[in-house]
Motif scaffolding. Structure first.
Motif, PDB file in Angstrom:
ATOM      1  N   ASP A  29       0.853  -1.178   0.000  1.00  0.00           N
ATOM      2  CA  ASP A  29       0.000   0.000   0.000  1.00  0.00           C
ATOM      3  C   ASP A  29       0.892   1.231   0.000  1.00  0.00           C
ATOM      4  N   LEU A  30       0.672   2.110  -0.980  1.00  0.00           N
ATOM      5  CA  LEU A  30       1.451   3.337  -1.086  1.00  0.00           C
ATOM      6  C   LEU A  30       0.544   4.542  -0.903  1.00  0.00           C
ATOM      7  N   ALA A  31       1.086   5.590  -0.314  1.00  0.00           N
ATOM      8  CA  ALA A  31       0.364   6.858  -0.254  1.00  0.00           C
ATOM      9  C   ALA A  31       0.120   7.321  -1.690  1.00  0.00           C
ATOM     10  N   PRO A  32      -0.989   7.994  -1.953  1.00  0.00           N
ATOM     11  CA  PRO A  32      -1.284   8.437  -3.319  1.00  0.00           C
ATOM     12  C   PRO A  32      -0.153   9.240  -3.959  1.00  0.00           C
ATOM     13  N   GLU A  33       0.504  10.093  -3.185  1.00  0.00           N
ATOM     14  CA  GLU A  33       1.597  10.905  -3.725  1.00  0.00           C
ATOM     15  C   GLU A  33       2.786  10.038  -4.133  1.00  0.00           C
ATOM     16  N   LEU A  34       3.118   9.060  -3.287  1.00  0.00           N
ATOM     17  CA  LEU A  34       4.232   8.164  -3.589  1.00  0.00           C
ATOM     18  C   LEU A  34       3.908   7.302  -4.809  1.00  0.00           C
ATOM     19  N   HIS A  35       2.677   6.839  -4.900  1.00  0.00           N
ATOM     20  CA  HIS A  35       2.252   6.051  -6.059  1.00  0.00           C
ATOM     21  C   HIS A  35       2.398   6.870  -7.341  1.00  0.00           C
ATOM     22  N   LEU A  36       1.968   8.110  -7.315  1.00  0.00           N
ATOM     23  CA  LEU A  36       2.074   8.976  -8.495  1.00  0.00           C
ATOM     24  C   LEU A  36       3.535   9.224  -8.861  1.00  0.00           C
TER      25      LEU A  36
END
Length: 81
Positions: A29-36
């Protein structure tokens, strides 16, 4: 660690001796910012890279590179949070 003859069992992880080449799925699970940021990095890496491929390469490097291993351990240290 616990081991038995039919399966090798480590708490939280099971590997079957019958299928040594079968891959094991790991979910992250990644934070949305890290995923982007990771997705953007993959698009601009200059090589054909998927997010899963990047994470596989990082895991493999982590296990064989003592300096990277030490850096990750430092990042995960409770005193760093």
């Amino acid at each position: 660690m616990q081991y038995c003859s039919y399966r090798s069992i480590v708490i939280g992880m099971t590997t079957t001796t019958d299928t040594p080449n079968k891959t094991v799925r790991t979910t992250v699970d990644l934070a949305p910012e890290l995923h982007l940021e990771l997705r953007t990095w993959c698009l601009h890496a200059g090589v054909r890279a998927t997010q899963a491929g990047v994470l596989r390469a990082l895991a493999a490097r982590l296990l064989r590179d003592p300096e990277l291993s030490a850096a990750i351990k430092a990042d995960l240290s409770p005193s760093q949070t």
